[in-house]
Design an enzyme around this catalytic site. Structure first.
Site, PDB file in Angstrom:
ATOM      1  CG  HIS A 268      -2.132   0.989   1.347  1.00  0.00           C
ATOM      2  ND1 HIS A 268      -2.280   1.648   0.376  1.00  0.00           N
ATOM      3  CD2 HIS A 268      -2.925   0.573   2.535  1.00  0.00           C
ATOM      4  CE1 HIS A 268      -3.375   2.540   0.444  1.00  0.00           C
ATOM      5  NE2 HIS A 268      -4.322   2.428   1.553  1.00  0.00           N
ATOM      6  CG  HIS A 307      -4.296   0.417  -8.749  1.00  0.00           C
ATOM      7  ND1 HIS A 307      -6.164   0.853  -7.896  1.00  0.00           N
ATOM      8  CD2 HIS A 307      -3.632   1.591  -7.673  1.00  0.00           C
ATOM      9  CE1 HIS A 307      -6.199   1.733  -7.480  1.00  0.00           C
ATOM     10  NE2 HIS A 307      -5.330   1.453  -5.753  1.00  0.00           N
ATOM     11  CG  ASP A 363       2.756   3.884  -4.041  1.00  0.00           C
ATOM     12  OD1 ASP A 363       1.549   3.466  -3.951  1.00  0.00           O
ATOM     13  OD2 ASP A 363       3.522   4.936  -3.327  1.00  0.00           O
TER      14      ASP A 363
HETATM   15  C1  SDX Z   1      -1.728   2.285  -3.144  1.00  0.00           C
HETATM   16  O1  SDX Z   1      -6.099   0.854  -3.500  1.00  0.00           O
HETATM   17  C2  SDX Z   1      -5.481   1.943  -3.613  1.00  0.00           C
HETATM   18  O2  SDX Z   1      -6.748   2.487  -4.254  1.00  0.00           O
HETATM   19  C3  SDX Z   1      -4.399   2.052  -2.958  1.00  0.00           C
HETATM   20  C4  SDX Z   1      -3.410   3.500  -4.042  1.00  0.00           C
HETATM   21  C5  SDX Z   1      -4.238   4.491  -3.279  1.00  0.00           C
HETATM   22  O3  SDX Z   1      -3.983   6.140  -2.893  1.00  0.00           O
HETATM   23  O4  SDX Z   1      -4.373   4.409  -1.772  1.00  0.00           O
HETATM   24  O5  SDX Z   1      -3.404   3.600  -4.460  1.00  0.00           O
HETATM   25  C6  SDX Z   1      -1.918   3.751  -3.132  1.00  0.00           C
HETATM   26  O6  SDX Z   1      -1.624   1.472  -2.664  1.00  0.00           O
HETATM   27  C7  SDX Z   1      -1.239   1.814  -4.977  1.00  0.00           C
HETATM   28  C8  SDX Z   1      -0.313   0.185  -5.029  1.00  0.00           C
HETATM   29  C9  SDX Z   1       0.758   0.256  -4.795  1.00  0.00           C
HETATM   30  N1  SDX Z   1       1.186  -1.157  -4.026  1.00  0.00           N
HETATM   31  C10 SDX Z   1       2.545  -1.853  -4.975  1.00  0.00           C
HETATM   32  O7  SDX Z   1       3.044  -0.897  -6.045  1.00  0.00           O
HETATM   33  C11 SDX Z   1       3.169  -2.968  -4.643  1.00  0.00           C
HETATM   34  C12 SDX Z   1       3.064  -3.702  -6.303  1.00  0.00           C
HETATM   35  N2  SDX Z   1       2.368  -3.775  -6.365  1.00  0.00           N
HETATM   36  C13 SDX Z   1       1.160  -4.893  -6.042  1.00  0.00           C
HETATM   37  O8  SDX Z   1       1.564  -5.897  -5.649  1.00  0.00           O
HETATM   38  C14 SDX Z   1      -0.219  -5.100  -6.557  1.00  0.00           C
HETATM   39  O9  SDX Z   1      -0.420  -5.295  -7.728  1.00  0.00           O
HETATM   40  C15 SDX Z   1      -1.154  -4.575  -5.572  1.00  0.00           C
HETATM   41  C16 SDX Z   1      -1.932  -5.050  -4.320  1.00  0.00           C
HETATM   42  C17 SDX Z   1      -1.300  -3.316  -6.144  1.00  0.00           C
HETATM   43  C18 SDX Z   1      -3.048  -4.899  -6.464  1.00  0.00           C
HETATM   44  O10 SDX Z   1      -2.852  -6.967  -6.054  1.00  0.00           O
HETATM   45  P1  SDX Z   1      -3.566  -7.075  -6.419  1.00  0.00           P
HETATM   46  O11 SDX Z   1      -5.542  -6.084  -7.262  1.00  0.00           O
HETATM   47  O12 SDX Z   1      -4.304  -8.085  -5.092  1.00  0.00           O
HETATM   48  O13 SDX Z   1      -3.685  -8.204  -7.691  1.00  0.00           O
HETATM   49  P2  SDX Z   1      -3.383  -9.353  -7.682  1.00  0.00           P
HETATM   50  O14 SDX Z   1      -2.279  -9.349  -6.743  1.00  0.00           O
HETATM   51  O15 SDX Z   1      -4.384 -10.372  -7.810  1.00  0.00           O
HETATM   52  O16 SDX Z   1      -2.281  -9.465  -8.934  1.00  0.00           O
HETATM   53  C19 SDX Z   1      -3.190 -10.354 -10.034  1.00  0.00           C
HETATM   54  C20 SDX Z   1      -2.117 -10.575 -10.697  1.00  0.00           C
HETATM   55  C21 SDX Z   1      -0.905 -11.708 -10.175  1.00  0.00           C
HETATM   56  O17 SDX Z   1      -0.439 -12.484 -11.097  1.00  0.00           O
HETATM   57  P3  SDX Z   1      -0.896 -14.159 -11.303  1.00  0.00           P
HETATM   58  O18 SDX Z   1      -1.122 -14.362 -10.060  1.00  0.00           O
HETATM   59  O19 SDX Z   1      -2.714 -13.886 -11.995  1.00  0.00           O
HETATM   60  O20 SDX Z   1      -0.222 -14.939 -12.411  1.00  0.00           O
HETATM   61  O21 SDX Z   1      -1.276  -9.351 -11.241  1.00  0.00           O
HETATM   62  C22 SDX Z   1       0.182  -9.969 -10.644  1.00  0.00           C
HETATM   63  C23 SDX Z   1      -0.098 -10.993  -9.791  1.00  0.00           C
HETATM   64  O22 SDX Z   1       1.406 -11.724  -9.078  1.00  0.00           O
HETATM   65  N3  SDX Z   1       1.023  -8.797 -10.738  1.00  0.00           N
HETATM   66  C24 SDX Z   1       2.451  -8.529 -10.650  1.00  0.00           C
HETATM   67  C25 SDX Z   1       2.294  -7.191  -9.599  1.00  0.00           C
HETATM   68  N4  SDX Z   1       0.869  -6.988  -9.551  1.00  0.00           N
HETATM   69  C26 SDX Z   1       0.093  -7.990  -9.635  1.00  0.00           C
HETATM   70  N5  SDX Z   1       3.004  -8.952 -11.279  1.00  0.00           N
HETATM   71  C27 SDX Z   1       4.321  -8.132 -11.185  1.00  0.00           C
HETATM   72  N6  SDX Z   1       4.555  -6.726 -10.436  1.00  0.00           N
HETATM   73  C28 SDX Z   1       2.873  -6.365  -9.726  1.00  0.00           C
HETATM   74  N7  SDX Z   1       3.870  -5.186  -8.536  1.00  0.00           N
END
Ligand code: SDX
Length: 428
Positions: A268, A307, A363
Site C-alpha cells: 500500500h 492496482h 507510487d
Molecule cells: C496504493 O487501493 C488503492 O487505491 C491504493 C492506492 C491509494 O491511493 O490508496 O492507490 C495506493 O497502494 C498503490 C499500490 C501500491 N502497491 C504496489 O505498487 C505494490 C506492487 N503491486 C502489487 O502488489 C499489486 O498490484 C497490488 C497489491 C497493488 C494489487 O494487487 P491485486 O489487485 O490483489 O492483484 P494480484 O496481487 O491478485 O495480482 C494479479 C496478477 C497476479 O498474477 P497471476 O497470479 O494472475 O499470474 O498480477 C500480478 C500478480 O502476480 N501482479 C504483479 C504485480 N501486481 C500484480 N506482477 C508483478 N508486479 C506487480 N507489481
C-alpha cells in the site's frame, strides 16, 4: 424493459428468488433469504479481501479503473492538481464543495494556528531509538494525540468533530517533521505561521541556522501537488481501516493511527519506499531485461506497478511524471528516473503486464521526486500519509453520519475442527 432484479433458482430446493438490483449491486443481506430449511441461516457471500464487495455508499471520490479516471467530489484530479492547492482540496473532500474565499481564508487560518503539538509529545518522540522508522513513530504519536484531546470522543458534536479534523490535518506535518529531525539528531524546527501548509512543512524539515526559512517556490508547489494527488482514493486499505475503526466510535486520532498502520505496508503506501529500493537494486538500465524476466518467472514483484482498481494508467502517475521534470530543474535530475522510464517502456509492451493490465501506479514515480527533494526513503510513506489525512477524515465522518452504517463486523465461513473433547497432556 426488464425489471432491475436478479432471478436466481436454488437448485438444492428448486425455489426461485427475485433479488433487487440497485446502483449495480445486490444487497448481500438478500442472500440470507435463500435457505434449504426454515432453520437454515441462509446464504452468505464469500469475498476474500473484498475484491468484489461494496460495503459503503460514498459521495467523496469516484474512480473508473478501466478508463483511468479519478475525481474528488466530481472534480478531475488533473484539474485540481493544476489549479487548486492542498488545503483547498482538503476542504473540498471534507465539506463536499470548493470553499468561497471567506470559507477558504477561515479554513487556512484555523489549520495554520493549530500546527503546534503539546510539548510532552516531544518527550514521547525522544523516547524512540535514533534509527526508528518515522512511520512507526507517526503511528504511535498520532494515536497519542487522542490522550491530549479527550473531547475528541464527542462524535455527535459537529463542532468537536470539526476541531479534531483541523488538529489532525494541522499537526500531522509537525509530527512528521519532528520524527525526521529526531532520526537525524537535529533539534525540532517549530512551525512558521507566515508560510503555506507545504512551505511550513519544508521549514520544519530543513530549517537550520537561518532566522527564517524560505522554501523554494518550485519545490513548495511540487510538494503541494503531490499532497493533492495522495489526498484520497475511495475505499483503499487504509481508508477502509479508518472507517472500520471509526465504526466502533473510537476517536479520530486512534482511527488515523490505525489507518497509518495499514498504509505502512509495502503493498500500500509503503510501496513508494519499496520502489526506490527496487530501482537502487536494479542499478542500471542495462539490468532491466533481467528484472522483467524475473517478474515474469514469478520471482519478483515490480513495486509501483499494478492496482486493484486501475486497469489502466493511474492518472496520478501521469501528473507525477510530469512534475518530476519541474523538480529536476531545481534539484538536478534524479538518475533513477531513467531506470523507471525504461522499466515502464518495456513493461507496457510486454504481454505479461498487458494481459494482467499492470500499469505504473501513484507510487512508481513519487519516490523519485521525494528523493530528489532530499527526503530520505523512510519518509516516503510518511509523505503519503500526510496527503491522505483529509481523505481518511472525510470518509471517517461520512461513515459516522451514514445512518445505514453500523459497527463493522463481517461473518466468516468456518472450516475448522468440529466439537471434540479435551485430552490431557499425558495422553497426547
Ligand atoms: C496504493 O487501493 C488503492 O487505491 C491504493 C492506492 C491509494 O491511493 O490508496 O492507490 C495506493 O497502494 C498503490 C499500490 C501500491 N502497491 C504496489 O505498487 C505494490 C506492487 N503491486 C502489487 O502488489 C499489486 O498490484 C497490488 C497489491 C497493488 C494489487 O494487487 P491485486 O489487485 O490483489 O492483484 P494480484 O496481487 O491478485 O495480482 C494479479 C496478477 C497476479 O498474477 P497471476 O497470479 O494472475 O499470474 O498480477 C500480478 C500478480 O502476480 N501482479 C504483479 C504485480 N501486481 C500484480 N506482477 C508483478 N508486479 C506487480 N507489481
Amino acid at each position: 424493459m426488464s425489471e432491475d432484479t436478479l432471478t436466481v433458482t436454488d437448485n438444492r430446493t428448486g425455489t426461485t428468488y427475485e433479488i433487487p438490483i440497485q446502483d449495480g449491486a445486490i444487497r448481500a443481506m438478500d442472500l440470507r433469504g435463500i435457505k434449504v430449511s426454515e432453520d437454515d441461516f441462509g446464504l452468505l457471500s464469500y469475498d476474500p479481501a473484498f475484491k468484489n464487495t461494496a460495503n459503503v455508499r460514498s459521495e467523496i471520490t469516484f474512480i473508473d479503473g478501466e478508463a483511468g479516471i479519478l475525481r474528488y467530489r466530481g472534480y478531475p484530479i488533473e484539474q485540481l492538481a493544476e489549479h487548486s492547492n492542498f488545503l483547498e482540496v482538503a476542504y473540498l473532500l471534507i465539506h463536499g464543495e470548493l470553499p468561497s474565499q471567506g470559507q477558504y481564508d477561515e479554513w487556512v487560518h484555523e489549520i495554520t494556528h493549530h500546527t503546534f503539538i503539546h510539548e510532552n509529545l516531544k518527550q514521547f518522540m525522544d523516547g524512540f531509538h535514533h534509527d526508528a522508522h518515522p512511520m512507526g513513530m507517526l503511528v504511535s504519536t498520532v494515536g497519542a494525540l487522542s490522550t491530549f484531546y479527550p473531547e475528541a470522543k464527542g462524535l455527535d458534536d459537529p463542532d468537536a468533530r470539526h476541531m479534531q479534523i483541523v488538529r489532525l490535518i494541522a499537526k500531522f506535518p509537525t509530527l512528521a517533521a519532528f520524527a525526521y529531525r529526531h532520526s537525524i539528531g537535529m533539534r525540532y524546527a517549530y512551525p512558521d505561521n507566515d508560510l503555506s501548509f507545504s512551505g511550513n512543512f519544508l521549514n520544519m524539515m530543513w530549517k537550520t541556522t537561518e532566522l527564517k526559512y524560505e522554501p523554494d517556490p518550485v519545490l513548495e508547489r511540487a510538494l503541494d501537488v503531490l499532497l493533492i494527488l495522495h489526498a484520497d482514493h475511495e475505499q483503499n486499505c487504509s481508508t477502509t481501516t479508518m472507517r472500520a475503526i471509526g465504526s466502533s466510535q473510537a476517536d479520530p486520532y486512534s482511527a488515523a493511527a490505525g489507518a497509518a498502520a495499514a498504509l505502512y505496508g509495502p503493498l500500500h503506501g509503503g510501496a513508494n519506499e519499496a520502489v526506490l529500493r527496487m530501482l537502487d537494486d536494479i542499478g542500471s538500465v542495462e539490468a532491466i531485461p533481467e528484472v522483467i524476466q524475473a517478474v515474469k518467472d514469478g520471482e519478483y514483484r515490480l513495486m509501483g506497478f499494478g492496482h486493484r482498481v486501475y486497469k489502466n494508467y493511474d492518472p496520478r502517475a501521469k501528473v507525477i511524471q510530469e512534475l518530476a521534470h519541474e523538480v529536476f530543474e531545481v534539484t538536478g535530475k534524479n538518475p533513477l528516473i531513467d531506470i523507471a522510464v525504461g522499466l515502464e517502456d518495456i513493461a507496457l509492451s510486454d504481454d505479461y503486464f498487458v494481459e494482467r493490465k499492470l500499469y505504473p501506479n501513484v507510487d512508481f514515480y513519487s519516490g523519485i521526486i521525494y528523493q530528489a527533494m532530499g527526503f530520505p526513503t523512510s519518509m516516503f510513506p510518511v509523505l503519503f500519509a500526510m496527503g491522505r489525512i483529509p481523505g481518511w477524515l472525510a470518509h471517517w465522518q461520512e461513515n459516522l453520519l451514514d445512518e445505514e452504517q453500523a459497527i463493522v463486523r463481517p461473518r466468516q465461513l468456518f472450516v475448522g475442527e468440529g466439537e471434540r473433547d479435551y485430552v490431557g497432556i499425558d495422553q497426547r
